[in-house]
Design a protein around this motif. Structure first.
Motif, short mmCIF file in Angstrom:
data_model
loop_
_atom_site.label_atom_id
_atom_site.label_comp_id
_atom_site.label_asym_id
_atom_site.label_seq_id
_atom_site.Cartn_x
_atom_site.Cartn_y
_atom_site.Cartn_z
N SER A 208 -0.57 5.49 0.32
CA SER A 208 -1.87 6.12 -0.04
C SER A 208 -2.34 7.33 0.88
N GLY A 209 -1.97 7.14 2.26
CA GLY A 209 -2.07 8.31 3.10
C GLY A 209 -0.90 9.50 3.15
N PHE A 210 0.46 8.95 3.24
CA PHE A 210 1.61 9.74 3.58
C PHE A 210 1.62 10.46 2.27
N GLU A 211 1.36 10.14 1.10
CA GLU A 211 1.56 11.00 -0.04
C GLU A 211 0.53 11.93 -0.61
N GLN A 212 -0.54 12.18 0.49
CA GLN A 212 -1.35 13.12 0.26
C GLN A 212 -0.70 14.75 0.79
N ALA A 213 0.40 14.26 1.27
CA ALA A 213 1.33 15.68 1.52
C ALA A 213 1.23 16.73 0.40
N GLY A 214 1.40 16.11 -0.79
CA GLY A 214 1.50 17.23 -1.76
C GLY A 214 0.04 17.50 -2.47
N SER A 215 -0.92 16.85 -2.23
CA SER A 215 -2.24 17.13 -2.69
C SER A 215 -3.40 17.74 -1.31
N SER A 216 -4.02 16.70 -0.80
CA SER A 216 -4.77 17.32 0.07
C SER A 216 -4.42 18.28 1.35
N LEU B 205 0.04 3.23 12.13
CA LEU B 205 -0.58 3.75 13.37
C LEU B 205 -0.21 5.22 13.50
N GLY B 206 1.09 5.79 13.28
CA GLY B 206 1.80 6.99 13.24
C GLY B 206 1.04 7.63 12.37
N LEU B 207 0.92 7.00 11.03
CA LEU B 207 0.23 7.81 9.86
C LEU B 207 -1.09 8.10 10.26
N ALA B 208 -2.06 7.20 11.01
CA ALA B 208 -3.38 7.77 11.50
C ALA B 208 -3.49 8.33 12.39
N ALA B 209 -2.69 8.63 13.42
CA ALA B 209 -2.33 9.71 14.53
C ALA B 209 -2.44 10.93 13.71
N GLY B 210 -1.54 11.20 12.70
CA GLY B 210 -1.47 12.49 11.82
C GLY B 210 -2.80 12.94 11.35
N PHE B 211 -3.27 11.96 10.90
CA PHE B 211 -4.66 12.27 10.36
C PHE B 211 -5.67 12.82 11.23
N PHE B 212 -5.72 12.19 12.24
CA PHE B 212 -6.69 12.41 13.59
C PHE B 212 -6.50 13.62 14.00
N VAL B 213 -5.07 13.87 14.23
CA VAL B 213 -4.66 15.63 14.66
C VAL B 213 -5.19 16.36 13.59
N ALA C 275 5.10 15.69 11.86
CA ALA C 275 5.92 15.18 12.83
C ALA C 275 5.49 13.71 12.99
N LEU C 276 4.14 13.32 13.13
CA LEU C 276 3.59 11.89 13.38
C LEU C 276 3.89 11.28 12.03
N HIS C 277 3.62 11.86 11.14
CA HIS C 277 3.55 11.14 9.81
C HIS C 277 5.20 10.70 9.52
N THR C 278 6.16 11.60 9.82
CA THR C 278 7.45 11.21 9.68
C THR C 278 7.67 10.01 10.47
N SER C 279 7.31 9.80 11.72
CA SER C 279 7.50 8.79 12.68
C SER C 279 7.12 7.61 12.20
N GLY C 280 5.86 7.47 11.43
CA GLY C 280 5.55 6.50 10.88
C GLY C 280 6.27 6.02 9.62
N GLU C 281 6.87 6.94 8.75
CA GLU C 281 7.71 6.82 7.74
C GLU C 281 8.92 6.00 8.15
N LEU C 282 9.27 6.73 9.48
CA LEU C 282 10.87 6.13 9.77
C LEU C 282 10.56 4.35 10.45
N CYS C 283 9.41 4.34 10.85
CA CYS C 283 9.21 2.78 11.36
C CYS C 283 9.06 1.92 10.16
N LEU C 284 8.46 2.45 8.91
CA LEU C 284 8.14 1.65 7.99
C LEU C 284 9.15 1.42 6.55
N SER C 285 9.41 2.61 6.18
CA SER C 285 10.03 2.64 4.94
C SER C 285 11.52 2.19 5.11
#
Length: 507
Positions: free
Chosen positions: A315-323, A386-394, A418-428
């Motif tokens: 729900s956060g990561f896929e805002q890449a194409g929208s917000s 947490l990696g995803l959250a860090a990206g949004f804080f930045v 970069a932070l979102h990708t780090s989160g993706e590589l931890c979870l996906s």
């Protein structure tokens, strides 16, 4: 008997594509071009919908909320239709036919979206094209991966290496697509961008057919049932599909014509609630009433927890194409040497980081495992959030200083990705693997479907959240998302020891 120069013999020896079966090259480029078309069009989607309906390069003039809701519904159904797409391949056509038919429908969808270039009306071609792409992707996406697996009947590390090469094709297409489609769409005509996506899919289909002989027996229908049984099943499938599509088409027409006073945002919100309720009821049935053992119930509870975390992540990561895409267009300084780069080009940043980061994260996990310090699956999910959250804080920090008159550097988005990708590589990467390990033997297929539903739900929520740009400043929206996702990540980290115990000896 095949000669030593026969490609089929070379494929059998497994020495034709980086030491792998020759069919891997066919599937690599098929998926590369399909992802080129998907991500190339996706990079333009929200920008086209929110562009003014008048001007040199007119869009649809939708509000941010409507555009984001359409985007969320579109990406939701892309994932959901992977489930019937897999069923069609397994029970009617085989994976090989499903991939080709799906690719043809995808290409037709992109060319339909480009219909205004030849005088066709905007809205019918736009929504009709999206529907075709959704159907085609549902047929192609899950089944091309299945054929890759069939190239390696022996399984093991060689299959894992083959999938690693295959995933490079995915990210190569995702990198190139926004660059080409984005430039044509934003700088010349939106519909040229959609056309380019269609031509990319056509290239993928051409090389798929030319290289099909390299696939051997992989991807053929294997039901072992008679022609009459298959014919009856096909008739039922086509009848049900026609009824469903007809009903959806009628509802869409009634909403568009004003006969049903329901907004697209309301449809998306209602659908999200329905999916959540059904997921809760489904897991409650499995855990309480389906007759599983105590250990299986514990592991099903873990899957439900991972389902929730995965939906929150996407729900956060896929805002890449929208917000994030709208932020790139409106509040980011993209001028390079006096020339303004298309906003959609920043959609290519994530694939670059995936290509660079995936091998590094793989080596990191192996190194930590040697030291008996490899994080557990629940911890990796928490780190992903947490990696995803860090990206949004930045990005919230950067957005706080951005105005249309004084846009900020694209470095803010690059660091965020970069932070979102780090989160993706931890979870996906551990997601599907963990599901197959935790699911009861008779529920593995269903649990794989659950993972797709988590992704679909996350995409739907991402669209709804992005629509809040109508009411919230970008900095406030990104900060809120970061706090919610970060809070979920902290909870996931705190409860990870308890979740690990529920998993038993699965890891």
């Amino acid at each position: 008997m095949a000669s030593s120069n026969d490609p089929r013999a070379a494929s059998a020896r497994g020495k034709t594509f980086f030491g792998h079966p020759g069919g891997l090259a066919t599937l690599f480029f098929t998926e590369m071009w399909e992802r080129f078309s998907y991500y190339g069009m996706r990079a333009l989607l929200v920008l086209f919908m929110t562009a003014a309906a008048a001007g040199a390069n007119p869009g649809l003039g939708f509000s941010d909320g409507t555009a984001a809701a359409v985007y969320g519904l579109y990406t939701f159904f892309v994932y959901v239709l992977s489930l019937p797409g897999g069923w069609v391949a397994d029970n009617l056509w085989g994976q090989r036919k499903a991939v080709f038919v799906g690719g043809c429908i995808i290409a037709l969808g992109h060319f339909t979206m480009a219909g205004p270039l030849v005088g066709l009306p905007d809205l019918p071609t736009f929504f009709g094209g999206l529907l075709l792409i959704v159907i085609g992707t549902g047929l192609l996406k899950p089944n091309v991966s299945t054929i890759v697996g069939e190239l390696y009947p022996e399984g093991g590390a060689r299959r894992d290496a083959g999938f690693s090469i295959f995933y490079m094709g995915i990210n190569l297409g995702a990198f190139i697509g926004p660059l080409i489609c984005g430039y044509l769409g934003e700088n010349i005509n939106w519909h040229y961008g959609f056309s380019a996506a269609g031509f990319g899919m056509v290239l993928g289909l051409v090389q798929y057919k030319l290289g099909e002989r390299m696939l051997g027996a992989a991807g053929h229908l294997k039901t072992g049932e008679g022609a009459e049984v298959l014919a009856a099943r096909s008739r039922r499938f086509y009848a049900i599909s026609a009824a469903v599509l007809g009903t959806l088409g009628l509802l869409a027409w009634m909403i568009a014509s004003g006969m049903l006073a329901v907004s697209i945002e309301t449809v998306a919100r209602t659908l999200g609630v329905v999916v959540v309720v059904l997921a809760v009821l489904y897991f409650a049935y499995l855990i309480l009433l389906a007759g599983h053992t105590r250990e299986e119930k514990k592991r099903l509870g873990v899957i439900f927890w991972l389902f929730i975390l995965a939906a929150m992540f996407w729900s956060g990561f896929e805002q890449a194409g929208s917000s994030l895409n709208l932020f790139a267009e409106r509040l980011t300084d993209r001028v390079l040497f006096g020339w303004e780069a298309p906003a959609s080009w920043l959609q290519s940043v994530n694939p670059i980081f995936i290509i660079i980061g995936a091998p590094l994260f793989g080596m990191l996990w192996v190194s930590l495992a040697r030291r008996n310090a490899n994080p557990s699956i629940p911890v990796k999910f928490a780190l992903g959030l947490l990696g995803l959250a860090a990206g949004f804080f930045v990005l919230a920090w950067g957005a706080a200083h951005a105005t249309p008159e004084n846009p900020v550097s694209p470095a803010w988005l690059v660091v965020t990705y970069a932070l979102h990708t780090s989160g993706e590589l931890c979870l996906s990467p551990v997601g599907l693997s963990s599901i197959t390990k935790l699911a009861p033997e008779n529920r593995v297929g269903q649990m794989m479907g659950v993972w797709f539903i988590a992704s679909a739900l996350g995409n739907l929520i991402a669209g709804l959240v992005a629509g809040q740009l109508e009411n919230l400043a970008p900095a406030a929206l990104f900060l809120n998302v970061g706090m919610i996702v970060g809070g979920a990540g902290m909870v996931a980290l705190l409860v990870s020891p308890a979740v690990r115990k529920l998993m038993g000896n699965v890891e």
